[in-house]
Scaffold this motif. Sequence first.
Motif, PDB file in Angstrom:
ATOM      1  N   GLN A 179       0.864  -1.360  -0.118  1.00 34.09           N
ATOM      2  CA  GLN A 179       0.050  -0.075  -0.127  1.00 34.09           C
ATOM      3  C   GLN A 179       0.820   1.303  -0.083  1.00 34.09           C
ATOM      4  OE1 GLN A 179      -2.868   0.664  -0.678  1.00 34.09           O
ATOM      5  NE2 GLN A 179      -3.250   2.723  -0.004  1.00 34.09           N
ATOM      6  N   VAL A 180       2.126   1.365   0.665  1.00 29.25           N
ATOM      7  CA  VAL A 180       2.845   2.411   0.779  1.00 29.25           C
ATOM      8  C   VAL A 180       3.479   2.568  -0.687  1.00 29.25           C
ATOM      9  CG1 VAL A 180       5.178   3.021   1.496  1.00 29.25           C
ATOM     10  CG2 VAL A 180       3.494   2.133   3.149  1.00 29.25           C
ATOM     11  N   LEU A 181       3.869   1.440  -1.308  1.00 27.80           N
ATOM     12  CA  LEU A 181       4.423   1.521  -2.761  1.00 27.80           C
ATOM     13  C   LEU A 181       3.064   2.181  -3.722  1.00 27.80           C
ATOM     14  CD1 LEU A 181       6.262  -1.638  -3.421  1.00 27.80           C
ATOM     15  CD2 LEU A 181       7.181   0.580  -2.679  1.00 27.80           C
ATOM     16  N   ASN A 182       2.184   1.830  -3.531  1.00 27.49           N
ATOM     17  CA  ASN A 182       0.829   2.450  -4.104  1.00 27.49           C
ATOM     18  C   ASN A 182       0.717   3.924  -4.058  1.00 27.49           C
ATOM     19  OD1 ASN A 182      -1.336   2.151  -5.824  1.00 27.49           O
ATOM     20  ND2 ASN A 182      -2.632   2.247  -4.021  1.00 27.49           N
ATOM     21  N   LEU A 183       0.811   4.217  -2.726  1.00 29.89           N
ATOM     22  CA  LEU A 183       0.770   5.680  -2.349  1.00 29.89           C
ATOM     23  C   LEU A 183       1.902   6.517  -3.154  1.00 29.89           C
ATOM     24  CD1 LEU A 183      -0.121   5.455   1.393  1.00 29.89           C
ATOM     25  CD2 LEU A 183      -1.727   6.211  -0.563  1.00 29.89           C
ATOM     26  N   ILE A 184       3.079   5.847  -3.224  1.00 35.80           N
ATOM     27  CA  ILE A 184       4.146   6.541  -3.870  1.00 35.80           C
ATOM     28  C   ILE A 184       3.660   6.915  -5.038  1.00 35.80           C
ATOM     29  CG2 ILE A 184       6.637   6.232  -4.809  1.00 35.80           C
ATOM     30  CD1 ILE A 184       7.161   4.742  -1.808  1.00 35.80           C
ATOM     31  N   GLN A 185       3.429   5.979  -5.872  1.00 34.31           N
ATOM     32  CA  GLN A 185       2.908   6.033  -7.197  1.00 34.31           C
ATOM     33  C   GLN A 185       1.882   7.120  -7.529  1.00 34.31           C
ATOM     34  OE1 GLN A 185       4.191   4.669 -10.177  1.00 34.31           O
ATOM     35  NE2 GLN A 185       5.755   3.345  -9.147  1.00 34.31           N
ATOM     36  N   GLN A 186       1.028   7.152  -6.581  1.00 36.67           N
ATOM     37  CA  GLN A 186      -0.086   8.233  -6.662  1.00 36.67           C
ATOM     38  C   GLN A 186       0.508   9.582  -6.628  1.00 36.67           C
ATOM     39  OE1 GLN A 186      -3.657   7.237  -4.227  1.00 36.67           O
ATOM     40  NE2 GLN A 186      -3.036   5.088  -4.486  1.00 36.67           N
ATOM     41  N   VAL A 187       1.224   9.919  -5.513  1.00 37.16           N
ATOM     42  CA  VAL A 187       1.551  11.237  -5.293  1.00 37.16           C
ATOM     43  C   VAL A 187       2.846  11.741  -5.829  1.00 37.16           C
ATOM     44  CG1 VAL A 187       3.200  10.814  -3.080  1.00 37.16           C
ATOM     45  CG2 VAL A 187       1.745  12.887  -3.423  1.00 37.16           C
ATOM     46  N   ALA A 188       3.607  10.767  -6.300  1.00 40.79           N
ATOM     47  CA  ALA A 188       4.925  11.222  -6.931  1.00 40.79           C
ATOM     48  C   ALA A 188       4.984  12.323  -8.156  1.00 40.79           C
ATOM     49  CB  ALA A 188       5.681  10.017  -7.523  1.00 40.79           C
ATOM     50  N   LYS A 189       4.144  12.045  -9.010  1.00 43.09           N
ATOM     51  CA  LYS A 189       3.974  13.128 -10.218  1.00 43.09           C
ATOM     52  C   LYS A 189       3.327  14.455  -9.557  1.00 43.09           C
ATOM     53  CE  LYS A 189       5.896  10.040 -13.064  1.00 43.09           C
ATOM     54  NZ  LYS A 189       7.082  10.127 -13.458  1.00 43.09           N
ATOM     55  N   GLU A 221      13.517   7.554   4.914  1.00 40.17           N
ATOM     56  CA  GLU A 221      14.321   8.260   3.705  1.00 40.17           C
ATOM     57  C   GLU A 221      14.109   7.499   2.562  1.00 40.17           C
ATOM     58  OE1 GLU A 221      18.729  10.021   2.995  1.00 40.17           O
ATOM     59  OE2 GLU A 221      18.296   9.264   5.056  1.00 40.17           O
ATOM     60  N   LEU A 222      14.069   6.101   2.698  1.00 38.52           N
ATOM     61  CA  LEU A 222      14.181   5.339   1.444  1.00 38.52           C
ATOM     62  C   LEU A 222      12.685   5.940   0.523  1.00 38.52           C
ATOM     63  CD1 LEU A 222      16.049   3.650   0.077  1.00 38.52           C
ATOM     64  CD2 LEU A 222      14.434   1.478   1.097  1.00 38.52           C
ATOM     65  N   ILE A 223      11.753   5.915   1.360  1.00 40.21           N
ATOM     66  CA  ILE A 223      10.357   6.283   0.954  1.00 40.21           C
ATOM     67  C   ILE A 223      10.358   7.613   0.111  1.00 40.21           C
ATOM     68  CG2 ILE A 223       7.855   6.858   1.282  1.00 40.21           C
ATOM     69  CD1 ILE A 223       8.809   4.012   1.606  1.00 40.21           C
ATOM     70  N   ALA A 224      11.107   8.759   0.863  1.00 41.31           N
ATOM     71  CA  ALA A 224      11.410  10.177   0.449  1.00 41.31           C
ATOM     72  C   ALA A 224      12.158  10.048  -0.907  1.00 41.31           C
ATOM     73  CB  ALA A 224      12.028  10.859   1.247  1.00 41.31           C
ATOM     74  N   ARG A 225      13.245   9.181  -1.109  1.00 44.38           N
ATOM     75  CA  ARG A 225      13.706   8.961  -2.266  1.00 44.38           C
ATOM     76  C   ARG A 225      13.040   8.229  -3.294  1.00 44.38           C
ATOM     77  NH1 ARG A 225      19.193  10.103  -1.331  1.00 44.38           N
ATOM     78  NH2 ARG A 225      20.031  10.355   0.273  1.00 44.38           N
ATOM     79  N   ALA A 226      12.226   7.390  -3.218  1.00 45.81           N
ATOM     80  CA  ALA A 226      11.467   6.907  -4.044  1.00 45.81           C
ATOM     81  C   ALA A 226      10.478   7.972  -4.886  1.00 45.81           C
ATOM     82  CB  ALA A 226      10.618   5.780  -3.492  1.00 45.81           C
ATOM     83  N   ILE A 227      10.030   8.640  -4.010  1.00 45.91           N
ATOM     84  CA  ILE A 227       8.911   9.434  -4.421  1.00 45.91           C
ATOM     85  C   ILE A 227       9.680  10.658  -5.441  1.00 45.91           C
ATOM     86  CG2 ILE A 227       7.601  11.877  -3.687  1.00 45.91           C
ATOM     87  CD1 ILE A 227       6.815   9.993  -1.214  1.00 45.91           C
ATOM     88  N   HIS A 228      10.810  11.067  -4.962  1.00 47.52           N
ATOM     89  CA  HIS A 228      11.729  12.066  -5.889  1.00 47.52           C
ATOM     90  C   HIS A 228      11.976  11.228  -6.997  1.00 47.52           C
ATOM     91  CE1 HIS A 228      14.552  14.983  -6.754  1.00 47.52           C
ATOM     92  NE2 HIS A 228      15.466  14.162  -6.963  1.00 47.52           N
ATOM     93  N   LYS A 229      12.423   9.885  -6.856  1.00 49.50           N
ATOM     94  CA  LYS A 229      12.870   9.476  -8.172  1.00 49.50           C
ATOM     95  C   LYS A 229      11.696   9.406  -9.151  1.00 49.50           C
ATOM     96  CE  LYS A 229      14.905   5.290  -9.855  1.00 49.50           C
ATOM     97  NZ  LYS A 229      15.456   3.577  -9.213  1.00 49.50           N
ATOM     98  N   GLU A 230      10.574   9.180  -8.804  1.00 46.80           N
ATOM     99  CA  GLU A 230       9.427   8.962  -9.580  1.00 46.80           C
ATOM    100  C   GLU A 230       8.426  10.174  -9.998  1.00 46.80           C
ATOM    101  OE1 GLU A 230       7.890   6.145 -11.057  1.00 46.80           O
ATOM    102  OE2 GLU A 230       9.935   5.434 -10.690  1.00 46.80           O
ATOM    103  N   SER A 231       9.113  11.548  -9.334  1.00 38.63           N
ATOM    104  CA  SER A 231       8.588  12.558  -9.731  1.00 38.63           C
ATOM    105  C   SER A 231       9.240  13.400 -10.953  1.00 38.63           C
ATOM    106  CB  SER A 231       9.017  13.698  -8.419  1.00 38.63           C
ATOM    107  OG  SER A 231      10.286  14.133  -8.550  1.00 38.63           O
ATOM    108  N   ASN A 232       8.484  14.455 -11.221  1.00 34.45           N
ATOM    109  CA  ASN A 232       8.917  15.155 -12.597  1.00 34.45           C
ATOM    110  C   ASN A 232      10.384  16.034 -12.053  1.00 34.45           C
ATOM    111  OD1 ASN A 232       6.744  14.138 -14.162  1.00 34.45           O
ATOM    112  ND2 ASN A 232       5.497  15.837 -13.309  1.00 34.45           N
ATOM    113  N   ARG A 233      10.801  15.813 -10.985  1.00 34.19           N
ATOM    114  CA  ARG A 233      11.716  16.735 -10.571  1.00 34.19           C
ATOM    115  C   ARG A 233      12.996  15.846 -10.360  1.00 34.19           C
ATOM    116  NH1 ARG A 233      10.303  21.791  -7.640  1.00 34.19           N
ATOM    117  NH2 ARG A 233       8.043  22.081  -7.803  1.00 34.19           N
TER     118      ARG A 233
END
Length: 615
Positions: free
Chosen positions: A309-319, A335-347
């Motif tokens: 569910q955490v991975l799913n939330l990352i996908q939803q919010v990253a962009k 911190e690993l979660i934060a890095r995952a969000i950044h990696k999947e983001s447009n930034r």
Amino acid sequence: MSESTADNLIEFLSEIPFFSEVTSQSLSKLCKNSQKASYFKNDVIVNKNEVGNSMYAIIIGKVKVHDKKHIYGTLSSGDCFGEYALIDNETRSASITALEKTEVLIIEREQFLDLMINDSGFAQGILAVMIKRHRELDTIQERLANSKQDLEIANHKMSGLINGAMDAIIMFNGEFRIVLTNPSAHTLLENEDVLQRNVLFFFDDDSANLIEDIVKSGLSDNTSINKYLPRIVKVIGSNNTETLNEGTISKYGSGSETFFTLILRNIEERLIAEDKINLLTKQTEYLEEEIKELTSSYGIIAENKAMKQVLNLIQQVAKTDATVLIHGETGTGKELIARAIHKESNRNDKTLIRINCGAIPANLIESELFGHKKGAFTGASEERKGRFLLADHGTIFLDEIGEMPIELQPKLLRVIQEGEFDPVGSSETMKVDVRIIAATHRNLLEFSKQGKFREDLYYRLNVFPIEVPALRDRGNDLHLIAEEMLGQFSKKLNKPIANLTDEDKVLLSAYHWPGNVRELQNLIERAVIISKNKSIQWHTIIPNSSIHQDVNLQNNESYILTIKELNALEKENILKALKQTKWKISGKNGAAQLLQIPPTTLTSRIKALGIERPI
């Protein structure tokens, strides 16, 4: 312009003293955009007090240099005038009039300056000629005795070109004796009295040999020299300061009147910066590779439903650019979660800046986040950029946000709402475009009710909350992570380790893991270090596991537990149920329902076993 005409012009320009040190290749570029013009007798080519923007080279004909009826002199084929118009906007000090039919080549300032900037060979040739002219000023003065003002202007301009150069300029003769230097050379050589000294004394042996070989080669033939030094040279100043320099060397004159111009540029700071960039690049590549090696899910092992569910939330919010608040116990991998969000983001092509709000003293964290001006406080000896400015157009990860001093929180709120802040000691407002991800192990809402955290800041941060489950609540993920780490440390320490047995997994699952994944990592590294014969005695490694050391749930049916061991097992089982239900005892999804006992019985056992809810 035909090819033969171009060749004739190049040959013509090479014989003009002003371009005598410029290579044919550079002169070819000069000719491409130059124009010819013809004038008849008594035509005025240049008027005194006019602002010129071109230089003129006489191809055929003759002109006079004059002020009204006073004639300073005449110029003919091969001479040029108006050179200063190439480098300034001053008015002309004399008029030029054709004495007969005259054809000239017009070289415009814009074309000349473009070549000076983009063609180093052209620039070096012009500079060599100017240096030669500088030494021939006495001769010029005799020839232009009636034009003292022009002479002073010319001297000022040429000296300005040499003395204003940031590169070190050193001119020496065929015997390596220095005949001319500029202030930058004095700084590099750490000496203002270097005239007539041997230039080779200021280089290490390898560099001196290089320059000596180039000079001797230039003296042995009559060809011109205008080249980059083939490698970096080391200069040793009079105070024994060593610096690395790149440079060019050029030659002009012949025989006893041969001179060499050495132009050096200190590249110490550039080399240091390049080394730092290379180091940071390698570190970044290493860290990225480390994350990739863990798993394909941003370095997160997730078979457990809560972690999926955490991975799913990352996908939803990253962009999106939404602010994210990650909550979880210490060591759960926020911190690993934060890095995952950044990696999947447009930034993801920009920087991810991390700062631990709990690891920086309260009196320094404002400067760390927002920067400061020089002299803003005691010890602020230079201006510093804050982490928010470094993260501009990227992402900033504020770890342990609950530890941020409450007096600094309004400034953070302003950045979130307005995208602006004022560095410490400055009245200048800085604008930034930053995506904010915060993390905490504390209950910020409860903190806000206690006055320890601003409620408005909490709601601004809590736009998109992500709850990271504790390791003990992730079921089989614990064993998968442990096996992954065993493989990594086994490879790193070159110590083969056997796979986990069912009994090993029971021992790992029985422990509470208050330090979560970070504690597991440290424990496994220690276990691999002290392992023997590919085996690990987990009951000696896992804290409080002695009660399990002889228990084999599948095979040892004859073992009898003592009352102490039974109480310990019961206490541990109740604690696991309470943690899973967030200490809810009764009602739907409460611990009593999970344990399938009455709530009153559970309350009694909690009291009897001395179980207390952690603060």
